[in-house]
Write a protein that holds these residues in place. Structure first.
Motif, PDB file in Angstrom:
ATOM      1  N   UNK A 153       0.566  -1.122   0.112  1.00 23.95           N
ATOM      2  CA  UNK A 153      -0.005  -0.090   0.062  1.00 23.95           C
ATOM      3  C   UNK A 153       0.706   1.284  -0.107  1.00 23.95           C
ATOM      4  N   UNK A 154       2.198   1.040  -0.108  1.00 21.61           N
ATOM      5  CA  UNK A 154       3.082   2.373  -0.262  1.00 21.61           C
ATOM      6  C   UNK A 154       3.318   2.999  -1.573  1.00 21.61           C
ATOM      7  N   UNK A 155       3.051   4.386  -1.569  1.00 15.95           N
ATOM      8  CA  UNK A 155       2.979   4.982  -3.040  1.00 15.95           C
ATOM      9  C   UNK A 155       4.474   5.047  -3.354  1.00 15.95           C
ATOM     10  N   UNK A 156       4.698   4.506  -4.689  1.00 13.59           N
ATOM     11  CA  UNK A 156       6.047   4.505  -5.220  1.00 13.59           C
ATOM     12  C   UNK A 156       6.117   5.543  -6.449  1.00 13.59           C
ATOM     13  N   UNK A 157       5.086   5.943  -6.816  1.00  8.55           N
ATOM     14  CA  UNK A 157       5.032   6.980  -8.078  1.00  8.55           C
ATOM     15  C   UNK A 157       3.588   7.611  -7.812  1.00  8.55           C
ATOM     16  N   UNK A 158       3.791   9.142  -8.108  1.00  7.70           N
ATOM     17  CA  UNK A 158       2.308   9.737  -8.126  1.00  7.70           C
ATOM     18  C   UNK A 158       2.662  10.824  -9.220  1.00  7.70           C
ATOM     19  N   UNK A 159       1.638  11.004 -10.087  1.00  4.53           N
ATOM     20  CA  UNK A 159       1.811  12.029 -11.238  1.00  4.53           C
ATOM     21  C   UNK A 159       0.376  12.784 -10.878  1.00  4.53           C
ATOM     22  N   UNK A 160       0.285  14.158 -11.129  1.00  2.00           N
ATOM     23  CA  UNK A 160      -0.607  15.112 -11.078  1.00  2.00           C
ATOM     24  C   UNK A 160      -0.638  15.692 -12.396  1.00  2.00           C
ATOM     25  N   UNK A 161      -1.994  15.918 -13.095  1.00  2.00           N
ATOM     26  CA  UNK A 161      -2.181  16.543 -14.340  1.00  2.00           C
ATOM     27  C   UNK A 161      -3.385  17.264 -14.048  1.00  2.00           C
ATOM     28  N   UNK A 162      -3.295  18.583 -14.862  1.00  2.00           N
ATOM     29  CA  UNK A 162      -4.326  19.671 -14.833  1.00  2.00           C
ATOM     30  C   UNK A 162      -4.634  20.336 -16.039  1.00  2.00           C
ATOM     31  N   UNK A 163      -5.815  20.429 -16.373  1.00  2.00           N
ATOM     32  CA  UNK A 163      -6.281  20.894 -17.557  1.00  2.00           C
ATOM     33  C   UNK A 163      -6.446  19.756 -18.853  1.00  2.00           C
ATOM     34  N   UNK A 164      -6.342  18.559 -18.627  1.00  2.00           N
ATOM     35  CA  UNK A 164      -6.553  17.548 -19.621  1.00  2.00           C
ATOM     36  C   UNK A 164      -7.954  17.533 -20.049  1.00  2.00           C
ATOM     37  N   UNK A 165      -7.813  17.099 -21.405  1.00  2.00           N
ATOM     38  CA  UNK A 165      -9.150  16.672 -22.055  1.00  2.00           C
ATOM     39  C   UNK A 165      -9.099  15.732 -23.008  1.00  2.00           C
ATOM     40  N   UNK A 166      -9.968  14.970 -23.524  1.00  2.00           N
ATOM     41  CA  UNK A 166     -10.141  13.966 -24.650  1.00  2.00           C
ATOM     42  C   UNK A 166      -9.366  12.986 -24.207  1.00  2.00           C
ATOM     43  N   UNK A 167      -8.742  12.335 -25.108  1.00  2.00           N
ATOM     44  CA  UNK A 167      -8.013  11.134 -25.178  1.00  2.00           C
ATOM     45  C   UNK A 167      -6.371  11.463 -24.691  1.00  2.00           C
ATOM     46  N   UNK A 168      -5.966  10.848 -23.760  1.00  2.00           N
ATOM     47  CA  UNK A 168      -4.458  10.930 -23.373  1.00  2.00           C
ATOM     48  C   UNK A 168      -3.875   9.684 -23.366  1.00  2.00           C
ATOM     49  N   UNK A 169      -2.322   9.685 -23.678  1.00  2.00           N
ATOM     50  CA  UNK A 169      -1.483   8.612 -23.362  1.00  2.00           C
ATOM     51  C   UNK A 169      -0.114   9.004 -22.766  1.00  2.00           C
ATOM     52  N   UNK A 170       0.069   8.637 -21.605  1.00  2.00           N
ATOM     53  CA  UNK A 170       1.031   9.202 -20.745  1.00  2.00           C
ATOM     54  C   UNK A 170       2.123   7.820 -20.446  1.00  2.00           C
ATOM     55  N   UNK A 171       3.283   8.187 -20.586  1.00  2.00           N
ATOM     56  CA  UNK A 171       4.301   7.356 -20.014  1.00  2.00           C
ATOM     57  C   UNK A 171       4.490   7.158 -18.640  1.00  2.00           C
ATOM     58  N   UNK A 172       5.061   5.927 -18.280  1.00  2.00           N
ATOM     59  CA  UNK A 172       4.897   5.925 -16.999  1.00  2.00           C
ATOM     60  C   UNK A 172       6.140   4.856 -16.493  1.00  2.00           C
ATOM     61  N   UNK A 173       7.257   5.208 -15.762  1.00  2.00           N
ATOM     62  CA  UNK A 173       8.288   4.484 -15.485  1.00  2.00           C
ATOM     63  C   UNK A 173       8.639   3.933 -14.199  1.00  2.00           C
ATOM     64  N   UNK A 174       8.706   2.877 -13.943  1.00  2.00           N
ATOM     65  CA  UNK A 174       8.901   2.038 -12.658  1.00  2.00           C
ATOM     66  C   UNK A 174      10.400   1.529 -12.746  1.00  2.00           C
ATOM     67  N   UNK A 175      11.155   1.918 -13.792  1.00  2.00           N
ATOM     68  CA  UNK A 175      12.557   1.435 -13.790  1.00  2.00           C
ATOM     69  C   UNK A 175      13.278   1.489 -12.384  1.00  2.00           C
ATOM     70  N   UNK A 176      13.000   2.538 -11.527  1.00  2.00           N
ATOM     71  CA  UNK A 176      13.794   2.645 -10.556  1.00  2.00           C
ATOM     72  C   UNK A 176      13.323   1.959  -9.210  1.00  2.00           C
ATOM     73  N   UNK A 177      12.370   0.993  -9.501  1.00  2.00           N
ATOM     74  CA  UNK A 177      11.714   0.421  -8.321  1.00  2.00           C
ATOM     75  C   UNK A 177      12.183  -0.951  -8.529  1.00  2.00           C
ATOM     76  N   UNK A 178      11.895  -1.950  -7.606  1.00  2.00           N
ATOM     77  CA  UNK A 178      12.171  -3.309  -7.449  1.00  2.00           C
ATOM     78  C   UNK A 178      10.864  -4.073  -8.496  1.00  2.00           C
ATOM     79  N   UNK A 179      11.481  -5.016  -9.358  1.00  2.00           N
ATOM     80  CA  UNK A 179      10.544  -5.827  -9.802  1.00  2.00           C
ATOM     81  C   UNK A 179       9.544  -6.490  -9.146  1.00  2.00           C
ATOM     82  N   UNK A 180       8.445  -6.526  -9.718  1.00  2.00           N
ATOM     83  CA  UNK A 180       7.324  -7.077  -8.715  1.00  2.00           C
ATOM     84  C   UNK A 180       5.797  -6.699  -9.205  1.00  2.00           C
TER      85      UNK A 180
END
Length: 333
Positions: free
Chosen positions: A286-313
């Motif tokens: 239940x621990x947060x390892x990554x958080x992203x906040x976005x303001x003003x988005x609309x319509x279709x969105x595609x956002x990259x997300x990297x967990x390369x700096x955390x342990x595999x699992x």
């Protein structure tokens, strides 16, 4: 010399054998959950309170009186809190039951103003409102010298006791720890009870942890705000009907590739006009390892997300937007 070395090694090992638990909020390895995290899907909706004494050793001082039952309802809102007093308790109920899901299931908030002034409480749950069962609490704080009224505690010596973290950060609890208790339905928790720990180390007033060790916390706190100050109980896992308005189809939410071999993912979703979107990734505790906040988005969105700096699992990704919410399990291997 060999005997001396062996003796020293024994004491080193013995020292490390004493469990060291999660550190204060904001430090690496902390399990503290911020009140604004999208991991919370609900809050206590009702509370009944049994006030405790300002000083259990001197009942003539009377009961604590700070706050009332409404102070513990809804989202955490320190300093608007309910003071329990020595040995006092609060029993909270919810719009829908708490369930034993992945990771933490709920969290209890207190109003500590620093990481070391910690007023503690036991936590119990019930699936029938009659029979309550306590989480196995551990306190490795020394019990030979009384912690004073504004004394300090080390969070790494405390486990499964509410009040471990500073204001606005909840102490989480996992119902999986109680799943084998006869008569307790961990997928239908209707009541959570928070009971102030009387931090006095002198019997007969002392409180004890699961190892029959006296729990030493700031005492006396002989004023109207004494004892554990309950801010809120936040729900993480609940019946699906409780989040019916947060269906995945509302967001047209997708994570790909999933699984990922390098920790790089993309998330796609459809946002309402000028939406505020919060994306969080949690580990299985239940621990947060990554958080992203976005303001003003609309319509279709595609956002990259990297967990390369955390342990595999395995991880959980949560996305919240307006009254819409979605969650997905992702795998990094």
């Amino acid at each position: 010399m060999k005997t001396l070395f062996s003796t020293m090694l024994f004491f080193v090992i013995a020292n490390f054998a004493v469990a060291q638990f999660a550190p204060p909020a904001g430090q690496l390895g902390s399990t503290a959950l911020h009140k604004d995290s999208s991991i919370f899907v609900g809050w206590a909706s009702n509370c009944t309170v049994q006030r405790g004494f300002q000083d259990i050793s001197n009942p003539s001082l009377g009961l604590v009186s700070n706050g009332d039952s409404t102070s513990a309802i809804g989202k955490a809102n320190a300093p608007n809190v309910l003071s329990l007093g020595d040995g006092g308790s609060a029993t909270l109920t919810f719009a829908t039951p708490i369930v034993n899901g992945q990771g933490w299931d709920f969290a209890v908030f207190e109003n500590s103003f620093v990481d070391t002034f910690l007023e503690l409480a036991f936590v119990e749950v019930s699936s029938d409102g009659i029979n309550f069962h306590r989480f196995g609490a551990t306190s490795n704080t020394q019990d030979s010298v009384q912690v004073g009224s504004f004394g300090r505690l080390d969070a790494t010596k405390i486990n499964n006791l509410a009040g471990k973290y500073i204001a606005n950060y909840g102490t989480p609890f996992d119902l999986d720890e109680l799943k084998n208790i006869a008569g307790l339905d961990v997928n239908n928790i209707t009541h959570v009870r928070v009971i102030d720990v009387v931090g006095c180390i002198t019997e007969p007033f002392a409180s004890f942890d699961k190892n029959n060790h006296k729990i030493n916390d700031p005492w006396r706190t002989d004023f109207i705000t004494g004892g554990f100050d309950l801010d809120a109980v936040g729900v993480i896992n609940t019946w699906p009907t409780a989040v019916a308005s947060f269906e995945k189809k509302d967001l047209q939410f997708k994570v790909y590739p999933n699984p990922s071999t390098d920790g790089n993912f993309s998330i796609s979703f459809v946002a309402d006009a000028n939406s505020e979107v919060v994306v969080e990734v949690f580990d299985m505790q239940g621990r947060v390892v990554l958080r992203k906040d976005f303001i003003g988005l609309k319509g279709k969105n595609s956002i990259p997300l990297s967990l390369s700096n955390v342990l595999k699992g395995n991880y959980n990704i949560h996305i919240a937007m307006s009254k819409k919410y979605a969650s997905e399990k992702i795998i990094f291997y």
